[in-house]
Design a protein around this motif. Structure first.
Motif, PDB file in Angstrom:
ATOM      1  N   TYR A 297       0.811  -1.208   0.000  1.00  0.00           N
ATOM      2  CA  TYR A 297       0.000   0.000   0.000  1.00  0.00           C
ATOM      3  C   TYR A 297       0.847   1.262   0.000  1.00  0.00           C
ATOM      4  O   TYR A 297       0.341   2.341  -0.289  1.00  0.00           O
ATOM      5  CB  TYR A 297      -0.948  -0.011   1.200  1.00  0.00           C
ATOM      6  CG  TYR A 297      -2.122  -0.942   0.994  1.00  0.00           C
ATOM      7  CD1 TYR A 297      -3.171  -0.576   0.163  1.00  0.00           C
ATOM      8  CD2 TYR A 297      -2.165  -2.189   1.593  1.00  0.00           C
ATOM      9  CE1 TYR A 297      -4.243  -1.420  -0.051  1.00  0.00           C
ATOM     10  CE2 TYR A 297      -3.228  -3.045   1.378  1.00  0.00           C
ATOM     11  CZ  TYR A 297      -4.264  -2.655   0.567  1.00  0.00           C
ATOM     12  OH  TYR A 297      -5.317  -3.496   0.346  1.00  0.00           O
ATOM     13  N   THR A 298       2.121   1.138   0.339  1.00  0.00           N
ATOM     14  CA  THR A 298       3.007   2.294   0.204  1.00  0.00           C
ATOM     15  C   THR A 298       3.066   2.733  -1.250  1.00  0.00           C
ATOM     16  O   THR A 298       3.076   3.934  -1.553  1.00  0.00           O
ATOM     17  CB  THR A 298       4.412   1.941   0.709  1.00  0.00           C
ATOM     18  OG1 THR A 298       4.324   1.528   2.069  1.00  0.00           O
ATOM     19  CG2 THR A 298       5.346   3.136   0.599  1.00  0.00           C
ATOM     20  N   ARG A 299       3.067   1.774  -2.159  1.00  0.00           N
ATOM     21  CA  ARG A 299       3.067   2.114  -3.582  1.00  0.00           C
ATOM     22  C   ARG A 299       1.691   2.591  -4.040  1.00  0.00           C
ATOM     23  O   ARG A 299       1.575   3.576  -4.775  1.00  0.00           O
ATOM     24  CB  ARG A 299       3.491   0.889  -4.396  1.00  0.00           C
ATOM     25  CG  ARG A 299       3.421   1.110  -5.897  1.00  0.00           C
ATOM     26  CD  ARG A 299       3.766  -0.147  -6.666  1.00  0.00           C
ATOM     27  NE  ARG A 299       3.665   0.070  -8.096  1.00  0.00           N
ATOM     28  CZ  ARG A 299       3.836  -0.866  -9.005  1.00  0.00           C
ATOM     29  NH1 ARG A 299       4.135  -2.098  -8.621  1.00  0.00           N
ATOM     30  NH2 ARG A 299       3.716  -0.595 -10.291  1.00  0.00           N
ATOM     31  N   LEU A 300       0.638   1.912  -3.610  1.00  0.00           N
ATOM     32  CA  LEU A 300      -0.691   2.253  -4.085  1.00  0.00           C
ATOM     33  C   LEU A 300      -1.152   3.617  -3.590  1.00  0.00           C
ATOM     34  O   LEU A 300      -1.901   4.308  -4.290  1.00  0.00           O
ATOM     35  CB  LEU A 300      -1.691   1.179  -3.636  1.00  0.00           C
ATOM     36  CG  LEU A 300      -1.423  -0.251  -4.098  1.00  0.00           C
ATOM     37  CD1 LEU A 300      -2.572  -1.151  -3.690  1.00  0.00           C
ATOM     38  CD2 LEU A 300      -1.211  -0.325  -5.591  1.00  0.00           C
ATOM     39  N   HIS A 328     -10.343  -1.546   0.590  1.00  0.00           N
ATOM     40  CA  HIS A 328      -9.357  -0.526   0.255  1.00  0.00           C
ATOM     41  C   HIS A 328      -9.569   0.744   1.075  1.00  0.00           C
ATOM     42  O   HIS A 328      -8.605   1.411   1.455  1.00  0.00           O
ATOM     43  CB  HIS A 328      -9.425  -0.203  -1.231  1.00  0.00           C
ATOM     44  CG  HIS A 328      -8.899  -1.293  -2.100  1.00  0.00           C
ATOM     45  ND1 HIS A 328      -7.692  -1.904  -1.874  1.00  0.00           N
ATOM     46  CD2 HIS A 328      -9.415  -1.906  -3.197  1.00  0.00           C
ATOM     47  CE1 HIS A 328      -7.485  -2.836  -2.782  1.00  0.00           C
ATOM     48  NE2 HIS A 328      -8.514  -2.855  -3.601  1.00  0.00           N
ATOM     49  N   LEU A 329     -10.814   1.081   1.349  1.00  0.00           N
ATOM     50  CA  LEU A 329     -11.079   2.230   2.221  1.00  0.00           C
ATOM     51  C   LEU A 329     -10.561   1.963   3.628  1.00  0.00           C
ATOM     52  O   LEU A 329     -10.005   2.864   4.284  1.00  0.00           O
ATOM     53  CB  LEU A 329     -12.577   2.525   2.253  1.00  0.00           C
ATOM     54  CG  LEU A 329     -13.010   3.694   3.135  1.00  0.00           C
ATOM     55  CD1 LEU A 329     -12.469   5.015   2.582  1.00  0.00           C
ATOM     56  CD2 LEU A 329     -14.534   3.756   3.257  1.00  0.00           C
ATOM     57  N   ALA A 330     -10.718   0.723   4.099  1.00  0.00           N
ATOM     58  CA  ALA A 330     -10.188   0.367   5.415  1.00  0.00           C
ATOM     59  C   ALA A 330      -8.671   0.464   5.434  1.00  0.00           C
ATOM     60  O   ALA A 330      -8.080   0.974   6.386  1.00  0.00           O
ATOM     61  CB  ALA A 330     -10.645  -1.048   5.791  1.00  0.00           C
ATOM     62  N   ALA A 331      -8.010  -0.030   4.361  1.00  0.00           N
ATOM     63  CA  ALA A 331      -6.549   0.066   4.296  1.00  0.00           C
ATOM     64  C   ALA A 331      -6.095   1.514   4.227  1.00  0.00           C
ATOM     65  O   ALA A 331      -5.111   1.895   4.876  1.00  0.00           O
ATOM     66  CB  ALA A 331      -6.047  -0.707   3.078  1.00  0.00           C
ATOM     67  N   TRP A 332      -6.805   2.344   3.454  1.00  0.00           N
ATOM     68  CA  TRP A 332      -6.444   3.761   3.377  1.00  0.00           C
ATOM     69  C   TRP A 332      -6.599   4.428   4.732  1.00  0.00           C
ATOM     70  O   TRP A 332      -5.751   5.237   5.147  1.00  0.00           O
ATOM     71  CB  TRP A 332      -7.321   4.474   2.342  1.00  0.00           C
ATOM     72  CG  TRP A 332      -7.054   5.946   2.276  1.00  0.00           C
ATOM     73  CD1 TRP A 332      -6.135   6.580   1.510  1.00  0.00           C
ATOM     74  CD2 TRP A 332      -7.696   6.965   3.063  1.00  0.00           C
ATOM     75  NE1 TRP A 332      -6.153   7.937   1.767  1.00  0.00           N
ATOM     76  CE2 TRP A 332      -7.110   8.195   2.710  1.00  0.00           C
ATOM     77  CE3 TRP A 332      -8.701   6.955   4.028  1.00  0.00           C
ATOM     78  CZ2 TRP A 332      -7.500   9.404   3.271  1.00  0.00           C
ATOM     79  CZ3 TRP A 332      -9.091   8.161   4.602  1.00  0.00           C
ATOM     80  CH2 TRP A 332      -8.500   9.360   4.230  1.00  0.00           C
ATOM     81  N   THR A 333      -7.668   4.122   5.448  1.00  0.00           N
ATOM     82  CA  THR A 333      -7.900   4.735   6.760  1.00  0.00           C
ATOM     83  C   THR A 333      -6.776   4.411   7.732  1.00  0.00           C
ATOM     84  O   THR A 333      -6.309   5.268   8.484  1.00  0.00           O
ATOM     85  CB  THR A 333      -9.247   4.257   7.334  1.00  0.00           C
ATOM     86  OG1 THR A 333     -10.296   4.565   6.405  1.00  0.00           O
ATOM     87  CG2 THR A 333      -9.547   4.928   8.661  1.00  0.00           C
ATOM     88  N   CYS A 338      -4.829   7.392   9.827  1.00  0.00           N
ATOM     89  CA  CYS A 338      -4.390   7.112  11.199  1.00  0.00           C
ATOM     90  C   CYS A 338      -2.876   6.960  11.285  1.00  0.00           C
ATOM     91  O   CYS A 338      -2.376   6.306  12.203  1.00  0.00           O
ATOM     92  CB  CYS A 338      -5.080   5.859  11.730  1.00  0.00           C
ATOM     93  SG  CYS A 338      -6.875   5.985  11.812  1.00  0.00           S
ATOM     94  N   ARG A 339      -2.164   7.562  10.342  1.00  0.00           N
ATOM     95  CA  ARG A 339      -0.704   7.407  10.320  1.00  0.00           C
ATOM     96  C   ARG A 339      -0.054   7.966  11.581  1.00  0.00           C
ATOM     97  O   ARG A 339       0.883   7.377  12.123  1.00  0.00           O
ATOM     98  CB  ARG A 339      -0.148   8.117   9.090  1.00  0.00           C
ATOM     99  CG  ARG A 339       1.357   7.988   8.914  1.00  0.00           C
ATOM    100  CD  ARG A 339       1.821   8.903   7.790  1.00  0.00           C
ATOM    101  NE  ARG A 339       1.057   8.653   6.564  1.00  0.00           N
ATOM    102  CZ  ARG A 339       1.048   9.485   5.534  1.00  0.00           C
ATOM    103  NH1 ARG A 339       1.723  10.622   5.584  1.00  0.00           N
ATOM    104  NH2 ARG A 339       0.351   9.192   4.458  1.00  0.00           N
ATOM    105  N   SER A 340      -0.546   9.093  12.065  1.00  0.00           N
ATOM    106  CA  SER A 340       0.080   9.720  13.234  1.00  0.00           C
ATOM    107  C   SER A 340      -0.150   8.933  14.513  1.00  0.00           C
ATOM    108  O   SER A 340       0.547   9.150  15.510  1.00  0.00           O
ATOM    109  CB  SER A 340      -0.458  11.146  13.401  1.00  0.00           C
ATOM    110  OG  SER A 340      -1.869  11.125  13.591  1.00  0.00           O
ATOM    111  N   ALA A 396     -14.861   7.797   7.734  1.00  0.00           N
ATOM    112  CA  ALA A 396     -13.759   7.373   6.863  1.00  0.00           C
ATOM    113  C   ALA A 396     -13.970   7.848   5.426  1.00  0.00           C
ATOM    114  O   ALA A 396     -13.028   8.303   4.770  1.00  0.00           O
ATOM    115  CB  ALA A 396     -13.621   5.845   6.908  1.00  0.00           C
ATOM    116  N   THR A 397     -15.193   7.758   4.910  1.00  0.00           N
ATOM    117  CA  THR A 397     -15.452   8.226   3.549  1.00  0.00           C
ATOM    118  C   THR A 397     -15.277   9.728   3.431  1.00  0.00           C
ATOM    119  O   THR A 397     -14.776  10.222   2.418  1.00  0.00           O
ATOM    120  CB  THR A 397     -16.870   7.826   3.112  1.00  0.00           C
ATOM    121  OG1 THR A 397     -17.817   8.343   4.065  1.00  0.00           O
ATOM    122  CG2 THR A 397     -17.012   6.320   3.046  1.00  0.00           C
TER     123      THR A 397
END
Length: 442
Positions: A297-300, A328-333, A338-340, A396-397
């Motif tokens: 997902y780093t690439r996507l 994919h929405l869950a992976a993006w979230t 939630c990266r921080s 999330a959306t």
């Protein structure tokens, strides 16, 4: 279960034979079947400095008498972890086969890679010219006793394992990787990336690999000819596979297309893809209602963001609602929104994210008010399955729409609620497609 008394030395070490007996005795009542000779049967190699028992790494030590020993406490701890695993033999996950891949020999230094090992052993046993031999346990687990073979035709067979066994072997593979990196940082072989599954063929010095403009067999670029068509209708039309093979992959635009990618939530065709791009797009280690957010997902979501977002929005349903399919929405979230919140720990080259992200959800996109995404960190030293956040589906959306407008304004401009005409009023339920490659919901 009657536990036997194992002779041990003053420092708590026991021989491998005694450890085998202890492991079999302690795991006799486990729902996950354990192997009796777990510490000495291949691929277990005590001379590597460790053996895998379940999801635990048990260190090995060579004493002055030349024999290998293991700490008795670690064996007992690994057995207790295995006994705590609940297994539903009816909840199965397909593990193969997923197409042809080059057979790689397994040596003493080869890591677990349990999927490749199981496939190699099953295919070897099916070959009439190969001797059957004795099946090898993996991480102390007798996977043969839980394997389910399903036959659709006389030649098409698929193999399945209980979901609990799959998760346990995934955890063992991860634990081995972490232990190897921590104990052997000086060896480049432990940190070098794995070779690609399909190595490029060697180039002949006298031939140049060029594309002949007059070659009519070269795949042609995809021009959205299938946009808006339903996969359920198109897949039944004769000649669809031949038509798909005539296009180049709509993402990489170089390799010939082999599959027709479509949205499982809305049912619309996206575009023809090559096998490599179709595999990269899938969520990694998809389980019933949760996925592991892998490094792909780093690439996507970073280096090739706009190309993949445009591909996902080839589905009119996702484009009109300005969202992504639920996995994919869950992976993006988890990966972006939630990266921080993700914990980090000190590493030789600065701080690095800790553990592996996993996202689970309750409900589905059909019931957005009750759908909740839970982001956790697996294999985190500060706490296994540490919960980072719980994000409602609608929140999330909304976060994704704002991020999309800033990251890929051209893709965001092509989306919007003005294109809801003709779309189904309610998205289709998310159903695992067992006829695929074992990973769906994308």
């Amino acid at each position: 279960m009657s536990e036997r008394a194992m002779p041990s030395s003053a420092d708590g070490l026991i021989t491998l034979d005694a450890a085998n007996v202890l492991w079999a005795d302690l795991t006799a009542d486990s729902t996950v079947p354990a192997a009796p000779m777990a510490l000495t049967s291949p691929p277990a190699r005590p001379c590597k400095g460790y053996v895998l028992l379940g999801a635990a790494v048990v260190t090995t030590t060579r004493t002055n008498d030349g024999q290998w020993h293991v700490p008795e406490a670690e064996v007992r701890r690994a057995a207790a972890q295995l006994n705590a695993v609940a297994m539903n033999p009816q909840d199965l996950v397909r593990i193969g086969p997923f197409g042809k891949s080059p057979q790689q020999p397994f040596t003493e230094e080869t890591p677990l890679r349990w999927r490749q090992r199981i496939m190699a052993e099953l295919q070897r046993h099916r070959a009439p010219e190969q001797p059957a031999g004795r099946p090898h346990p993996l991480a102390g687990i007798d996977w043969r006793r839980t394997l389910v073979e399903q036959t659709r035709t006389t030649t098409r067979r698929t193999w399945w394992l209980p979901r609990a066994v799959v998760k346990l072997l995934d955890a063992a593979e991860h634990a081995e990787t972490q232990w190897t990196r921590a104990t052997r940082p000086h060896q480049r072989s432990t940190t070098a990336p794995e070779p690609p599954p399909h190595p490029r063929p060697a180039r002949t010095p006298d031939r140049r690999q060029t594309t002949n403009p007059q070659d009519t067999t070269a795949p042609r670029p995809y021009g959205a000819e299938l946009e808006g068509q339903l996969y359920s209708v198109l897949s039944r039309k004769p000649g669809t596979s031949r038509r798909v093979a005539g296009w180049a992959c709509a993402v990489c635009r170089t390799a010939p297309a082999t599959v027709l990618d479509h949205c499982h939530e809305h049912g619309y065709v996206r575009a023809p893809l090559c096998q490599s791009c179709n595999t990269q797009e899938r969520p990694d280690h998809l389980y019933a209602n949760d996925i592991r957010v892998a490094n792909r997902y780093t690439r996507l979501f970073h280096t090739h963001t706009e190309a993949w977002l445009r591909h996902w929005h080839r589905c009119p349903g996702c484009r009109a609602r300005t969202t992504l399919p639920l996995p994919h929405l869950a992976a993006w979230t988890a990966h972006i929104a939630c990266r921080s919140l993700r914990p980090t720990h000190q590493a030789p080259r600065g701080r690095k994210p800790c553990g592996l992200l996993r996202v689970s959800w309750t409900g589905s996109q059909n019931t957005p008010r009750s759908c909740l995404l839970t982001i956790t960190v697996d294999f985190c030293p500060s706490g296994e399955h540490r919960v980072l956040a719980r994000v409602p589906y609608r929140e999330a959306t909304e976060r994704f729409r704002n991020w999309l407008a800033d990251t890929a304004p051209a893709v965001a401009a092509a989306a919007g609620p003005d294109r809801l005409d003709g779309l189904p009023a309610q998205a289709r339920p998310v159903i695992v497609d067992t006829s695929g490659e074992g990973l769906s919901l994308f």
